[in-house]
Design an enzyme around this catalytic site. Structure first.
Site: not given
Length: 494
Positions: A134, A188, A191-192, A195
């Site tokens: 990232s 990940k 995480h996105n 986001e």
């Protein structure tokens, strides 16, 4: 080749992310071999390595030459489009690899694909890592947040490299071994998803300030700049302040106002919401942000709807809402609402990670995840240090909302939060992310919900049974028969 001339690591896939990560590795002192099926990309990377400091990077034009240029046990990062291209690249490279060598997929891959490839690679004696990367182009070049999961031996083989290549924060490099299997890719992905929620909430804050507050782009830039010096300090707030400053080189005003209001996406947000549903984890803020991206794509339909509803008598309430607004108070209220909403979004993401960790036996360290997100990545924010400390205080924390420090802050900000949401609703401005976060907070904090009625309905039409609050066991009631009997009793009394 002589051992002294072999590269320490290899990287295949030289689009911008791959090029930048390769140059980052070389700049940190690790000789690297690079390969790309399109040879011009190899030449381009070699040229950049020369121009950016004669970096120790060698280019190769055939899979065999590339693989054999790396010292054993070989570690090869691949950065190509997720799905079939990854399998094709693995097939081309593994033909020349040996037992003990390692493949590291640095793309945004579906975690189950990584788990399949771990099994397939192990059949050849090859180790495998799925590593979330990232930070975008800048992060890849100067220090990303890295989330490697899979073979621990494979991680140990590259630990010295990734610890230097990753972003550096006060408590160490922004990389840690995540866990087994596809855990790195899953982390990940979430995480996105966080986001997505973060970006949606910021856009809603902008919408309210611009349309209800009547603030100019210059004022918005100053406000977001100021917020970036306080509790909201983060990469996304920082870049938002910068966006409002950029003039349109093709006309008057700022560029942001000329951008078409249709949002793109690559799939990780959708995967996050799907996984939340699969695991029965509430993630309404993230889901609302995904819905907004879908709705943004309906530009022509939205324009047509605006016309039809205007003709039907729908009035624009923004001007009316704006007339009585205290700008200074609105700005502070939006700041507080944004902060509280963001905490809910992060809480939802962390709860999804916890549920998957339990299901898969990954034993994720949530405080450590918050720590490696403090630098390099898109969601890096100053309050991630406080999230890290919350999980250090209580590794089994049920939700960030009930951490004593965050609980106190949520309570302090809820009045402002409700004012912003109420004002937006009265003005006809959609704030689905903030509304979802507030509804999540209000639902989670209530000791008793109207779910008792829903369960009664389910029992009536489907005999699904229910539990009682005053005695153990499962119960079923003939609701319709008893209701009619009750009606007959009332009729007799009359």
């Amino acid at each position: 080749m002589e051992a002294s001339t072999l590269s320490r690591i290899g990287l295949a896939g030289l689009a911008v992310m791959g090029q930048n990560l390769a140059l980052n590795i070389a700049e940190k002192g690790f000789p690297i071999s690079v390969y790309n099926r399109t040879t011009s990309k190899v030449d381009e990377t070699l040229d950049r390595a020369h121009r950016e400091g004669h970096l120790p990077l060698s280019g190769h034009y055939a899979p065999r030459d590339f693989v054999l240029s790396i010292q054993r046990p070989r570690s090869i990062v691949i950065l190509v489009k997720a799905g079939a291209p990854v399998d094709q690249t693995i097939a081309a490279l593994s033909e020349h690899m040996e037992a003990g060598d390692c493949i590291i997929d640095g793309g945004n891959e579906w975690y189950e694909n990584t788990e399949r490839r771990i099994v397939e690679a192990s059949g050849k004696g090859i180790l495998y890592l799925g590593m979330g990367v990232s930070g975008g182009e800048e992060g890849a070049r100067h220090g990303p947040s890295l989330m490697p999961g899979g073979s621990y031996q494979a991680y140990q083989n590259i630990e010295d490299i990734v610890k230097k290549v990753a972003a550096q924060v006060d408590d160490g490099p922004c990389v840690t071994y995540i866990g087994e299997g596809g855990s790195g890719n899953f982390v990940k992905m979430v995480h996105n998803g966080i986001e997505y929620g973060d970006m949606q909430l910021i856009s809603e804050a902008y919408d309210v300030l611009k349309n209800v507050g009547g603030l100019s782009n210059s004022e918005l830039s100053d406000i977001f700049g100021e917020w970036n010096r306080g509790e909201l300090e983060s990469f996304l707030i920082e870049i938002t302040a910068d966006i409002f400053k950029v003039k349109d080189e093709h006309g008057d005003g700022e560029l942001v106002d000329k951008i078409l209001d249709k949002t793109g996406m690559k799939g990780t947000g959708k995967w996050t919401v799907q996984q939340a549903a699969e695991l029965s984890v509430a993630a309404p803020t993230i889901a609302a942000s995904l819905d907004c991206r879908y709705l943004s794509g309906l530009k022509e339909e939205r324009e047509a709807a605006a016309g039809v509803l205007s003709e039907a008598g729908l009035k624009d309430e923004v001007e009316f809402a704006r007339s009585g607004v205290d700008k200074k108070r609105l700005i502070d209220d939006v700041r507080q609402a944004l902060y509280a909403s963001k905490i809910c979004s992060y809480a939802q993401g962390m709860n999804l990670l916890r549920a998957k960790s339990v299901e898969k036996g990954w034993n994720l360290n949530f405080g450590e995840l918050a720590r490696i997100w403090k630098g390099g990545c898109i969601i890096r924010a100053v309050f991630l240090d406080r999230i890290k400390k919350a999980y250090q205080r209580n590794p089994n924390l049920a939700s960030l909302i009930v951490d004593p420090e965050f609980a106190r802050e949520m309570v302090q900000r809820q009045a402002a939060w409700r004012r912003v949401v109420g004002l937006a609703i009265s003005a006809g401005i959609s704030t689905p992310g903030m509304c979802a976060s507030l509804a999540y907070f209000d639902t989670y904090r209530r000791a008793r919900l109207p779910a008792n009625l829903v369960q009664a309905q389910r029992d009536l039409f489907g005999a699904h049974t229910y539990e009682r609050i005053d005695r153990p066991g499962s119960f079923h009631t003939e609701w319709t028969k008893l209701a009619r009997k009750s009606d007959a009793g009332f009729a007799t009394l009359k």
